[in-house]
Design a protein around this motif. Sequence first.
Motif, PDB file in Angstrom:
ATOM      1  N   ASP A   1      55.927  16.714  30.282  1.00  0.00           N
ATOM      2  CA  ASP A   1      56.042  17.960  31.030  1.00  0.00           C
ATOM      3  C   ASP A   1      54.888  18.895  30.646  1.00  0.00           C
ATOM      4  N   PRO A   2      54.081  19.332  31.634  1.00  0.00           N
ATOM      5  CA  PRO A   2      52.930  20.195  31.321  1.00  0.00           C
ATOM      6  C   PRO A   2      53.310  21.512  30.660  1.00  0.00           C
ATOM      7  N   VAL A   3      54.420  22.107  31.067  1.00  0.00           N
ATOM      8  CA  VAL A   3      54.842  23.376  30.470  1.00  0.00           C
ATOM      9  C   VAL A   3      55.227  23.166  29.005  1.00  0.00           C
ATOM     10  N   ALA A   4      55.947  22.103  28.730  1.00  0.00           N
ATOM     11  CA  ALA A   4      56.322  21.794  27.351  1.00  0.00           C
ATOM     12  C   ALA A   4      55.078  21.465  26.520  1.00  0.00           C
ATOM     13  N   MET A   5      54.119  20.778  27.138  1.00  0.00           N
ATOM     14  CA  MET A   5      52.875  20.473  26.424  1.00  0.00           C
ATOM     15  C   MET A   5      52.139  21.749  26.043  1.00  0.00           C
ATOM     16  N   LEU A   6      52.118  22.716  26.961  1.00  0.00           N
ATOM     17  CA  LEU A   6      51.480  24.000  26.647  1.00  0.00           C
ATOM     18  C   LEU A   6      52.189  24.708  25.501  1.00  0.00           C
ATOM     19  N   ARG A   7      53.505  24.687  25.527  1.00  0.00           N
ATOM     20  CA  ARG A   7      54.257  25.350  24.460  1.00  0.00           C
ATOM     21  C   ARG A   7      54.043  24.669  23.111  1.00  0.00           C
ATOM     22  N   TRP A   8      54.141  23.336  23.084  1.00  0.00           N
ATOM     23  CA  TRP A   8      53.938  22.626  21.825  1.00  0.00           C
ATOM     24  C   TRP A   8      52.487  22.747  21.353  1.00  0.00           C
ATOM     25  N   GLY A   9      51.553  22.756  22.302  1.00  0.00           N
ATOM     26  CA  GLY A   9      50.146  22.935  21.944  1.00  0.00           C
ATOM     27  C   GLY A   9      49.884  24.314  21.365  1.00  0.00           C
ATOM     28  N   ALA A  10      50.495  25.334  21.958  1.00  0.00           N
ATOM     29  CA  ALA A  10      50.349  26.695  21.438  1.00  0.00           C
ATOM     30  C   ALA A  10      50.981  26.807  20.051  1.00  0.00           C
ATOM     31  N   GLY A  11      52.130  26.177  19.868  1.00  0.00           N
ATOM     32  CA  GLY A  11      52.768  26.168  18.550  1.00  0.00           C
ATOM     33  C   GLY A  11      51.891  25.491  17.505  1.00  0.00           C
ATOM     34  N   PHE A  12      51.285  24.369  17.899  1.00  0.00           N
ATOM     35  CA  PHE A  12      50.381  23.668  16.990  1.00  0.00           C
ATOM     36  C   PHE A  12      49.197  24.559  16.628  1.00  0.00           C
ATOM     37  N   PHE A  13      48.615  25.197  17.629  1.00  0.00           N
ATOM     38  CA  PHE A  13      47.464  26.068  17.397  1.00  0.00           C
ATOM     39  C   PHE A  13      47.820  27.214  16.442  1.00  0.00           C
ATOM     40  N   LEU A  14      48.939  27.873  16.675  1.00  0.00           N
ATOM     41  CA  LEU A  14      49.346  28.991  15.827  1.00  0.00           C
ATOM     42  C   LEU A  14      49.640  28.534  14.400  1.00  0.00           C
ATOM     43  N   CYS A  15      50.241  27.362  14.253  1.00  0.00           N
ATOM     44  CA  CYS A  15      50.517  26.843  12.910  1.00  0.00           C
ATOM     45  C   CYS A  15      49.221  26.517  12.170  1.00  0.00           C
ATOM     46  N   VAL A  16      48.257  25.934  12.874  1.00  0.00           N
ATOM     47  CA  VAL A  16      46.972  25.620  12.245  1.00  0.00           C
ATOM     48  C   VAL A  16      46.245  26.912  11.852  1.00  0.00           C
ATOM     49  N   VAL A  17      46.302  27.923  12.695  1.00  0.00           N
ATOM     50  CA  VAL A  17      45.683  29.210  12.364  1.00  0.00           C
ATOM     51  C   VAL A  17      46.351  29.816  11.121  1.00  0.00           C
ATOM     52  N   ALA A  18      47.673  29.701  11.019  1.00  0.00           N
ATOM     53  CA  ALA A  18      48.378  30.221   9.847  1.00  0.00           C
ATOM     54  C   ALA A  18      47.974  29.463   8.582  1.00  0.00           C
ATOM     55  N   VAL A  19      47.833  28.147   8.676  1.00  0.00           N
ATOM     56  CA  VAL A  19      47.406  27.351   7.520  1.00  0.00           C
ATOM     57  C   VAL A  19      45.990  27.739   7.106  1.00  0.00           C
TER      58      VAL A  19
END
Length: 104
Positions: free
Chosen positions: A48-66
């Motif tokens: 699902d493209p919407v779910a991919m965007l959400r999981w991708g954004a979550g991944f990006f934010l987690c990497v930025v926090a690390v």
Amino acid sequence: LGEPGLSDLMLGVFRGRLWWIGTLFLLMILLFFALSIVCAVEFLGTDDPVAMLRWGAGFFLCVVAVIGGKLWYWIQLQQIAVTREVKRVELLVAHLSEQLRSGA
């Protein structure tokens, strides 16, 4: 006055008055790293493209926090090194001052 080893330098963040902040940042780094792995696995497992965007954004934010946590950690290591060098200079100045007073 020998130089401390790498392990001593890295553990220096967890010593002193603010040891709990270093521990908190370490836990934050580990937590966000684990969450980034979860987000990456979920991102790769969905169609699902919407779910991919959400999981991708979550991944990006987690990497930025690390990355932010690691930057804080390296800044602390630098601050400890600078403090150590200032103390060395103070010790040398005190030693030279004592030599000048004694007339040697």
